[in-house]
Scaffold this active site. Structure first.
Site, PDB file in Angstrom:
ATOM      1  N   GLY A 104      34.427  35.199  21.815  1.00 39.04           N
ATOM      2  CA  GLY A 104      33.290  35.878  21.201  1.00 39.04           C
ATOM      3  C   GLY A 104      32.150  34.963  20.848  1.00 39.04           C
ATOM      4  N   SER A 105      32.157  33.739  21.358  1.00 40.85           N
ATOM      5  CA  SER A 105      31.099  32.778  21.036  1.00 40.85           C
ATOM      6  C   SER A 105      29.861  32.973  21.896  1.00 40.85           C
ATOM      7  CB  SER A 105      31.619  31.349  21.222  1.00 40.85           C
ATOM      8  OG  SER A 105      31.993  31.131  22.571  1.00 40.85           O
ATOM      9  N   GLY A 106      29.974  33.748  22.966  1.00 40.13           N
ATOM     10  CA  GLY A 106      28.851  33.941  23.868  1.00 40.13           C
ATOM     11  C   GLY A 106      28.735  32.874  24.928  1.00 40.13           C
ATOM     12  N   LEU A 107      29.765  32.029  25.057  1.00 41.64           N
ATOM     13  CA  LEU A 107      29.732  30.931  26.025  1.00 41.64           C
ATOM     14  C   LEU A 107      30.612  31.197  27.239  1.00 41.64           C
ATOM     15  CD1 LEU A 107      29.905  27.910  23.524  1.00 41.64           C
ATOM     16  CD2 LEU A 107      27.877  28.963  24.544  1.00 41.64           C
ATOM     17  N   GLY A 108      31.074  32.440  27.386  1.00 37.64           N
ATOM     18  CA  GLY A 108      31.901  32.793  28.539  1.00 37.64           C
ATOM     19  C   GLY A 108      33.311  32.246  28.471  1.00 37.64           C
ATOM     20  N   SER A 110      36.437  33.512  27.946  1.00 36.30           N
ATOM     21  CA  SER A 110      37.571  34.118  28.654  1.00 36.30           C
ATOM     22  C   SER A 110      37.506  33.833  30.153  1.00 36.30           C
ATOM     23  CB  SER A 110      37.613  35.633  28.396  1.00 36.30           C
ATOM     24  OG  SER A 110      36.472  36.276  28.933  1.00 36.30           O
ATOM     25  N   GLU A 142      39.631  39.371  36.230  1.00 38.00           N
ATOM     26  CA  GLU A 142      39.092  39.929  34.984  1.00 38.00           C
ATOM     27  C   GLU A 142      38.545  41.336  35.142  1.00 38.00           C
ATOM     28  OE1 GLU A 142      37.111  37.485  31.835  1.00 38.00           O
ATOM     29  OE2 GLU A 142      36.662  36.240  33.573  1.00 38.00           O
ATOM     30  N   ASP A 154      29.646  34.514  34.517  1.00 32.52           N
ATOM     31  CA  ASP A 154      30.544  33.565  33.855  1.00 32.52           C
ATOM     32  C   ASP A 154      31.459  32.848  34.840  1.00 32.52           C
ATOM     33  OD1 ASP A 154      29.369  34.433  31.562  1.00 32.52           O
ATOM     34  OD2 ASP A 154      31.091  35.589  30.837  1.00 32.52           O
TER      35      ASP A 154
END
Length: 356
Positions: A104-108, A110, A142, A154
């Site tokens: 959930g950090s916004g850095l991709g 997963s 995914e 991502d």
């Protein structure tokens, strides 16, 4: 032996959201971004039995499987199960996973974990996957196998690494254009960018689903078109080294992106962003789908210290980071070299022995 891999997390500068269907399939989506020196890591230790033991160090979770079982997606490390199926793993192993940034950090995160896992498995099985095949495999795991909402960027960003301008027209129609940016421009951009953790955690699937729902809305659709056009402009200004113009385009793009869904921002994020601009920032954006995570801020060098202090004063956490120009990497560790041994050193003063 131990098989290891690491894949870099990414920051997107422009085009975010245009890589999501149906926009990218109907209009063509574009993303401009780079990878940074924060990573997802995977280690695989082969076993001599049929047991698969997965340790998620970030979630403090250990899950055990058998190579013969039919994996059920139940919310417990489903990405790992889907990767095991995709790579047809039939041998026992122990897997360790961890990431430098929280989900959930916004850095991709997963997607980056998925690519690191698949890369290590491919290295173990001696399967040669080029960058396009690796990214598409991760996308399939995914988006198709698990049905996780999201775009294309991502998986491709972390696999290729570095600065890229990526074009998306649906699956099997992706072009990644590496950007040849002078190293002095990269150093200056890096110095003028601040990454601030907002403390919030976004649920990207909910935001993306809302964005997709708004595709038929005229204002949201025009906002997506504006974000796409601004990504092209960012590419041009970045290549030419016009960084203040690049920073202003970040601001335009962020304001356009917020019109794509009312879930992308919130009052707390808006307050942080407005404070940064009051203290001298030129532009910026929230990384990822929105709702929380990291805020990327561009400011002139002589305002950088003031902007950072203001963000921290409002509860933001400044991240120390650098750009990473390499994509996913994997290697094999020969554990026989770890055995203790004695080293003899002969000098005029005498003979010495050390156990190492």
């Amino acid at each position: 032996m131990i098989i290891r891999s690491k894949a870099p997390l990414r920051v997107s500068f422009g085009g975010g959201g245009t890589d999501v269907a149906p926009f990218c399939e109907n209009q063509g989506g574009v993303i401009i971004g780079s990878t940074i020196n924060k990573y997802a890591y995977c280690s695989i230790l082969p076993r001599n039995d049929e047991e698969i033991i997965v340790h998620s160090l970030d979630f403090d979770m250990t899950v055990k499987y058998n190579t013969k079982e039919n994996f059920v997606y139940d919310g417990k490390l489903d990405l790992v199960k889907a990767a095991l199926k995709a790579m047809d793993i039939k041998e026992g192993c122990e897997v360790y996973l961890h990431c430098d940034a929280p989900p959930g950090s916004g850095l991709g995160t997963s997607s980056t974990v998925t690519v690191a896992l698949l890369s290590a498995m491919a290295k173990w099985k001696r399967i040669d996957l080029d960058t396009y095949r690796m990214a598409d495999l991760a996308f399939g795991v995914e988006r198709i196998d698990l049905g996780i909402s999201g775009g294309y960027q991502d998986q491709y960003a972390t696999t290729f690494g570095g600065f890229n301008f990526m074009e998306f027209h649906g699956r099997n129609n992706v072009v990644v254009n590496p950007l040849r940016i002078h190293k002095e421009i990269i150093h200056e951009l890096e110095y003028n960018l601040i990454m601030c953790y907002t403390g919030g955690v976004h649920v990207s699937a909910n935001i993306i689903d809302d964005q997709v729902k708004n595709y038929e809305n005229q204002d949201s659709f025009m906002a997506m078109c504006e974000v796409k056009a601004l990504a092209y402009a960012m590419k041009d200004e970045l290549l030419k080294g016009n960084l203040n113009a690049f920073g202003k385009l970040l601001d335009y793009s962020w304001n356009s992106k917020k019109r794509m869904s009312n879930k992308i921002s919130n009052p707390a994020i808006d307050a942080l962003y407005n404070r940064a601009k009051q203290d001298g920032a030129i532009g910026g954006k929230l990384l990822g789908a929105g709702g929380g995570g990291f805020l990327l801020i561009y400011c002139p060098f002589n305002a950088r210290h003031k902007v950072a202090a203001g963000l921290e004063d409002m509860g933001g956490q400044i991240l120390d980071w650098n750009f990473e120009l390499r994509g996913v990497q994997s290697w094999i560790v020969d554990t026989d070299r770890w055995d203790y041994q004695s080293i003899d050193i002969r000098l005029p003063e005498g003979e010495f022995r050390f156990d190492v």
